[in-house]
Motif scaffolding. Structure first.
Motif, PDB file in Angstrom:
ATOM      1  N   LYS A  79       0.847  -1.200   0.000  1.00 57.40           N
ATOM      2  CA  LYS A  79       0.000   0.000   0.000  1.00 57.40           C
ATOM      3  C   LYS A  79       0.878   1.245   0.000  1.00 57.40           C
ATOM      4  O   LYS A  79       2.029   1.199   0.453  1.00 57.40           O
ATOM      5  CB  LYS A  79      -0.876   0.003   1.248  1.00 57.40           C
ATOM      6  N   PRO A  80       0.362   2.366  -0.521  1.00 54.37           N
ATOM      7  CA  PRO A  80       1.129   3.617  -0.428  1.00 54.37           C
ATOM      8  C   PRO A  80       1.470   3.909   1.030  1.00 54.37           C
ATOM      9  O   PRO A  80       0.622   3.778   1.915  1.00 54.37           O
ATOM     10  CB  PRO A  80       0.177   4.669  -0.992  1.00 54.37           C
ATOM     11  N   GLY A  81       2.707   4.259   1.269  1.00 54.13           N
ATOM     12  CA  GLY A  81       3.155   4.542   2.620  1.00 54.13           C
ATOM     13  C   GLY A  81       3.803   3.357   3.311  1.00 54.13           C
ATOM     14  O   GLY A  81       4.398   3.512   4.381  1.00 54.13           O
ATOM     15  N   ASP A  82       3.675   2.151   2.748  1.00 53.29           N
ATOM     16  CA  ASP A  82       4.325   0.987   3.346  1.00 53.29           C
ATOM     17  C   ASP A  82       5.842   1.136   3.264  1.00 53.29           C
ATOM     18  O   ASP A  82       6.373   1.691   2.294  1.00 53.29           O
ATOM     19  CB  ASP A  82       3.925  -0.308   2.625  1.00 53.29           C
ATOM     20  N   ALA A  83       6.514   0.633   4.276  1.00 52.88           N
ATOM     21  CA  ALA A  83       7.981   0.683   4.300  1.00 52.88           C
ATOM     22  C   ALA A  83       8.534  -0.181   3.154  1.00 52.88           C
ATOM     23  O   ALA A  83       8.067  -1.299   2.922  1.00 52.88           O
ATOM     24  CB  ALA A  83       8.494   0.169   5.635  1.00 52.88           C
ATOM     25  N   GLY A  84       9.472   0.363   2.441  1.00 53.68           N
ATOM     26  CA  GLY A  84      10.108  -0.385   1.371  1.00 53.68           C
ATOM     27  C   GLY A  84       9.386  -0.326   0.034  1.00 53.68           C
ATOM     28  O   GLY A  84       9.821  -0.944  -0.931  1.00 53.68           O
ATOM     29  N   ARG A  85       8.271   0.393  -0.031  1.00 50.76           N
ATOM     30  CA  ARG A  85       7.506   0.452  -1.286  1.00 50.76           C
ATOM     31  C   ARG A  85       8.313   1.111  -2.398  1.00 50.76           C
ATOM     32  O   ARG A  85       8.333   0.622  -3.528  1.00 50.76           O
ATOM     33  CB  ARG A  85       6.192   1.192  -1.079  1.00 50.76           C
ATOM     34  N   GLU A  86       8.972   2.210  -2.113  1.00 52.60           N
ATOM     35  CA  GLU A  86       9.766   2.920  -3.129  1.00 52.60           C
ATOM     36  C   GLU A  86      10.870   2.011  -3.677  1.00 52.60           C
ATOM     37  O   GLU A  86      11.091   1.949  -4.888  1.00 52.60           O
ATOM     38  CB  GLU A  86      10.390   4.194  -2.548  1.00 52.60           C
ATOM     39  N   GLU A  87      11.558   1.313  -2.765  1.00 48.68           N
ATOM     40  CA  GLU A  87      12.627   0.405  -3.184  1.00 48.68           C
ATOM     41  C   GLU A  87      12.066  -0.747  -4.014  1.00 48.68           C
ATOM     42  O   GLU A  87      12.681  -1.186  -4.980  1.00 48.68           O
ATOM     43  CB  GLU A  87      13.395  -0.140  -1.975  1.00 48.68           C
ATOM     44  N   SER A  88      10.904  -1.228  -3.610  1.00 49.02           N
ATOM     45  CA  SER A  88      10.266  -2.321  -4.346  1.00 49.02           C
ATOM     46  C   SER A  88       9.907  -1.880  -5.766  1.00 49.02           C
ATOM     47  O   SER A  88      10.103  -2.624  -6.722  1.00 49.02           O
ATOM     48  CB  SER A  88       9.009  -2.795  -3.604  1.00 49.02           C
TER      49      SER A  88
END
Length: 149
Positions: free
Chosen positions: A67-76
């Motif tokens: 979900k937006p805001g989850d840790a690691g989302r940008e890296e994923s």
């Protein structure tokens, strides 16, 4: 003319022809067999394709679950973009996989996802309708991949 000389020339000619025929024959056998790693060791190109495709599908599924805001989302997302580019560059011009339904469905799903990230960035979530379509295409690709297609 010395009779022994003619025989030697004839024998050398026969050896050259036999060597040439052997080399051509080995080449034909190599062409007819599916491509393998060096001297038959390692994985075939089909096995590598299946593993790479299954891996990119799993990576996209994991990414879409965030979900937006989850840790690691940008890296994923960055990993998905990088692996998508690698997968497409590796298999786009490979005639042995180009006509497979698993390839076309995976490519379509990756293209839709990459298009979203290119146009809207990584902060804007994938719309539900687009996410559903991508997941449906990936499910079809997985099914085709399991059938070897």
């Amino acid at each position: 003319a010395i009779p022994g000389k003619r025989t030697a020339v004839a024998m050398n000619s026969g050896r050259r022809e036999a060597l040439f025929a052997g080399v051509v024959g080995m080449g034909m056998v190599a062409i007819a067999q599916p491509s393998q790693a060096f001297l038959g060791f390692g994985k075939s190109s089909e096995e590598r394709y299946q593993e790479d495709t299954a891996a990119i599908i799993a990576l996209v599924r994991e990414n879409l679950a965030l979900k937006p805001g989850d840790a690691g989302r940008e890296e994923s997302i960055m990993k998905v973009r990088q692996d998508t580019n690698t997968w497409v560059a590796k298999y786009r011009r490979d005639a042995s996989v180009g006509g497979k339904p698993s390839y076309s469905q995976t490519y379509t799903a990756l293209n839709a996802l990459a298009g979203h990230y290119n146009n809207f960035g990584t902060k804007y979530p994938l719309p539900k309708k687009r996410a559903d379509r991508v997941l449906k295409e990936l499910a079809f690709a997985e099914r085709a991949l399991s059938l070897g297609r």
